[in-house]
Design a protein around this motif. Sequence first.
Motif, short mmCIF file in Angstrom:
data_model
loop_
_atom_site.label_atom_id
_atom_site.label_comp_id
_atom_site.label_asym_id
_atom_site.label_seq_id
_atom_site.Cartn_x
_atom_site.Cartn_y
_atom_site.Cartn_z
N SER A 1 -47.16 39.08 -47.92
CA SER A 1 -46.17 40.11 -47.61
C SER A 1 -45.94 41.00 -48.82
O SER A 1 -46.50 40.77 -49.88
CB SER A 1 -44.86 39.48 -47.15
N ASP A 2 -45.08 42.01 -48.63
CA ASP A 2 -44.81 43.02 -49.65
C ASP A 2 -46.11 43.66 -50.14
O ASP A 2 -46.33 43.83 -51.34
CB ASP A 2 -44.04 42.42 -50.83
N VAL A 3 -46.97 44.01 -49.18
CA VAL A 3 -48.27 44.56 -49.53
C VAL A 3 -48.59 45.75 -48.64
O VAL A 3 -48.30 45.75 -47.44
CB VAL A 3 -49.38 43.48 -49.42
N LEU A 4 -49.16 46.78 -49.25
CA LEU A 4 -49.62 47.98 -48.57
C LEU A 4 -51.11 48.13 -48.76
O LEU A 4 -51.62 47.98 -49.88
CB LEU A 4 -48.92 49.22 -49.14
N ALA A 5 -51.83 48.41 -47.68
CA ALA A 5 -53.26 48.73 -47.75
C ALA A 5 -53.45 50.16 -47.25
O ALA A 5 -52.95 50.53 -46.18
CB ALA A 5 -54.08 47.77 -46.88
N VAL A 6 -54.13 50.97 -48.03
CA VAL A 6 -54.50 52.33 -47.63
C VAL A 6 -56.01 52.44 -47.73
O VAL A 6 -56.58 52.19 -48.79
CB VAL A 6 -53.84 53.40 -48.52
N CYS A 7 -56.63 52.79 -46.62
CA CYS A 7 -58.09 52.92 -46.59
C CYS A 7 -58.45 54.39 -46.45
O CYS A 7 -58.18 55.02 -45.42
CB CYS A 7 -58.67 52.10 -45.44
N VAL A 8 -59.04 54.93 -47.50
CA VAL A 8 -59.46 56.33 -47.51
C VAL A 8 -60.92 56.39 -47.05
O VAL A 8 -61.79 55.74 -47.65
CB VAL A 8 -59.32 56.92 -48.93
N ARG A 9 -61.18 57.17 -46.01
CA ARG A 9 -62.54 57.26 -45.49
C ARG A 9 -63.12 58.64 -45.71
O ARG A 9 -62.53 59.65 -45.32
CB ARG A 9 -62.58 56.95 -43.99
N TYR A 10 -64.29 58.66 -46.33
CA TYR A 10 -65.09 59.87 -46.43
C TYR A 10 -66.22 59.74 -45.40
O TYR A 10 -67.09 58.89 -45.53
CB TYR A 10 -65.67 60.03 -47.84
#
Length: 224
Positions: free
Chosen positions: A104-113
């Motif tokens: 918990s207390d976690v953020l995932a951001v996936c940037v796609r090119y």
Amino acid sequence: MNSTDSRASAYTTLSRDSVHEVEIKRSRFITYLFRVESEAQAREHIAALRKTHFDARHHCSAFILGPDRMIQRSNDDGEPSGTAGIPMLEALAKRDTGHGTDLSDVLAVCVRYFGGIKLGAGGLVRAYSDSVSQALEHSTLHVRQRLRIFTLPAPHALAARWENELRAAGYQLEPSVWEAAHAVLHIGIDDTEHDAGQLAAFTAALTSGAGRLQPFDTKWVDLP
């Protein structure tokens, strides 16, 4: 966790922020993991990555907040509905932390090119899920524990010995407060009734029944 309190008394989170990149059929998936404690903080990180990777086609995200993981959000950011944010969220929620506690207390951001080759709905689900899972594999995790803090007044002449014996028994001690009449020891235990009972019995033996153990506070701490 004690039988009368269903709140989580421990959970796992990131030791530090990290980034991991994979390439799938020419598309680049750059996954950022952040330790966050509020939705506002999570959205600040997402907004910052939109500026950093302004030329990327998608900035998909998922985050889980709170010891009980009551706040869970995801965003496909232009990918077909259900193919990015939800798979990322599931990768976080189902992660085996190895500590017996939830992540918990976690953020995932996936940037796609985008690399020019369409992956299809199933391919996107696998790509975003795997990207987050691989990023977690390359991250360091640790446990956060809720402690119950008790105070124990101690005669000045006995305070140091009591501290040493409490530490030797495995109790966590915060800095003592030295007052005119006595020192006040601050003792931390796992926030359960069982541990509270054990501490009461230990301090009774340590002080020959003279100790006045009192509840003081609860707090979350990062375990080493």
